[in-house]
Write an enzyme that holds these catalytic residues in place. Structure first.
Site, PDB file in Angstrom:
ATOM      1  N   LYS A 137       0.871  -1.187   0.000  1.00  0.00           N
ATOM      2  CA  LYS A 137       0.000   0.000   0.000  1.00  0.00           C
ATOM      3  C   LYS A 137       0.895   1.220   0.000  1.00  0.00           C
ATOM      4  CE  LYS A 137      -2.789   1.211   3.673  1.00  0.00           C
ATOM      5  NZ  LYS A 137      -2.641   2.626   4.056  1.00  0.00           N
TER       6      LYS A 137
HETATM    7  C1  5RP Z   1      -3.309   4.694   8.426  1.00  0.00           C
HETATM    8  C2  5RP Z   1      -3.452   3.840   7.253  1.00  0.00           C
HETATM    9  C3  5RP Z   1      -4.720   3.926   6.525  1.00  0.00           C
HETATM   10  O1  5RP Z   1      -5.284   2.664   6.474  1.00  0.00           O
HETATM   11  C4  5RP Z   1      -4.498   4.403   5.124  1.00  0.00           C
HETATM   12  O2  5RP Z   1      -3.749   5.593   5.140  1.00  0.00           O
HETATM   13  C5  5RP Z   1      -5.793   4.549   4.349  1.00  0.00           C
HETATM   14  O3  5RP Z   1      -6.597   5.508   4.929  1.00  0.00           O
HETATM   15  P1  5RP Z   1      -6.742   6.951   4.314  1.00  0.00           P
HETATM   16  O4  5RP Z   1      -7.425   6.754   2.969  1.00  0.00           O
HETATM   17  O5  5RP Z   1      -7.594   7.713   5.276  1.00  0.00           O
HETATM   18  O6  5RP Z   1      -5.361   7.534   4.129  1.00  0.00           O
HETATM   19  O7  5RP Z   1      -2.597   3.066   6.898  1.00  0.00           O
HETATM   20  O8  5RP Z   1      -2.020   4.559   8.884  1.00  0.00           O
END
Ligand code: 5RP
Length: 260
Positions: free
Chosen positions: A172
């Site tokens: 991610k």
């Molecule tokens: C927080 C995360 C979140 O899961 C990720 O950032 C996704 O959420 P958002 O779309 O609000 O950024 O890893 O640490």
């Protein structure tokens, strides 16, 4: 790849190769994030539209029904809060035993490449990978980015490729200009985080651009649960991810559902 690993991955990344993760794990370092104060009330109406739910063990236990049919991506890193100047100097917060007890389909761990403490996060990450692989559980690497670091293709491809080489089954990261470079140099599926709340139409364009550039999907939190119309938003993001609608169609769809 073991049957269990393949099965878990296929529950997260759907047969079309795409995935929509509903991310509500923010409380582990941000506390009662806007929109998640009563997490269950926010999340329950959104559950039918996410392919998976990313959250902490505490949120899962306290806010989500055990009858849940959605695969869980369990956040297993943490240790610092938004008040700490070394935010994201994270270690392991959940044992693999407890992740299994809570029926996690995957585990998620943040690494911070380029931080002074990067080594700590990378080594803890590989420890999680070793444990998770033993049980056929995929590890999702979150390529966290500190304030001092630039979210460009050079940096994000470095962090994403490192994550994959260290054992992540899914990465991610953040969308950026020339995102194809990140995708083309990362050997495992890449999903993008939504990031801070932005206007709904801009968030839809972000999701569309990521999918068009080759992302496997979107792990979106604030731009869904902080939206003025969370169900309209998640349904539209889902259509971008799985039905291939473009950003203009998405904006129309969002307005239509919101105003229905
Ligand atoms: C927080 C995360 C979140 O899961 C990720 O950032 C996704 O959420 P958002 O779309 O609000 O950024 O890893 O640490």
């Amino acid at each position: 790849m073991s049957w269990g690993m393949e099965n878990r991955l296929s529950r997260i990344i759907r047969p079309d190769g795409h995935t929509l993760m509903l991310a509500v794990d923010h409380g582990y370092f941000m506390g009662p994030t806007t929109g998640l104060e009563a997490l269950g009330e926010t999340v329950n109406p959104l559950l039918p539209y996410g392919d998976s739910l990313m959250l902490t063990r505490g949120a899962l236990r306290q806010y989500i029904s055990p009858q849940l049919d959605t695969p869980i991506i369990m956040r297993v890193s943490g240790g610092t809060s938004i008040l700490n100047k070394n935010l994201l100097h994270e270690g392991i917060t959940v044992s693999m035993e407890d992740a299994i007890r809570l029926n996690a389909t995957a585990v998620a761990f943040s690494i911070l490449v380029g931080a002074e403490f990067e080594r700590d996060t990378l080594l803890a990450f590989t420890q999680v990978v070793d444990e998770a692989e033993r049980y056929g559980i995929p590890t999702l690497a979150v390529t966290a980015v500190g304030k001092a670091l630039v979210r460009d293709a050079k940096y994000l491809s470095l962090a994403s490729r490192m994550a994959a080489e260290l054992g992540a089954r899914i990465v991610k990261t953040y969308y950026c200009e020339n995102f194809e470079r990140v995708i083309n140099t990362c050997p495992v599926p890449v999903v993008i985080a939504g990031g801070k709340k932005i206007p709904e139409h801009d968030a839809l364009t972000l999701a569309y651009n990521a999918i068009r550039s080759g992302a496997a999907g979107v792990a979106m939190g604030r731009n869904i649960f902080q939206s003025e119309a969370p169900v309209a938003m998640i349904r539209t993001v889902r259509a971008i991810v799985h039905d291939g609608i473009n950003d203009a169609e998405a904006k129309e769809m969002y307005e239509e559902i919101k105003n229905a």
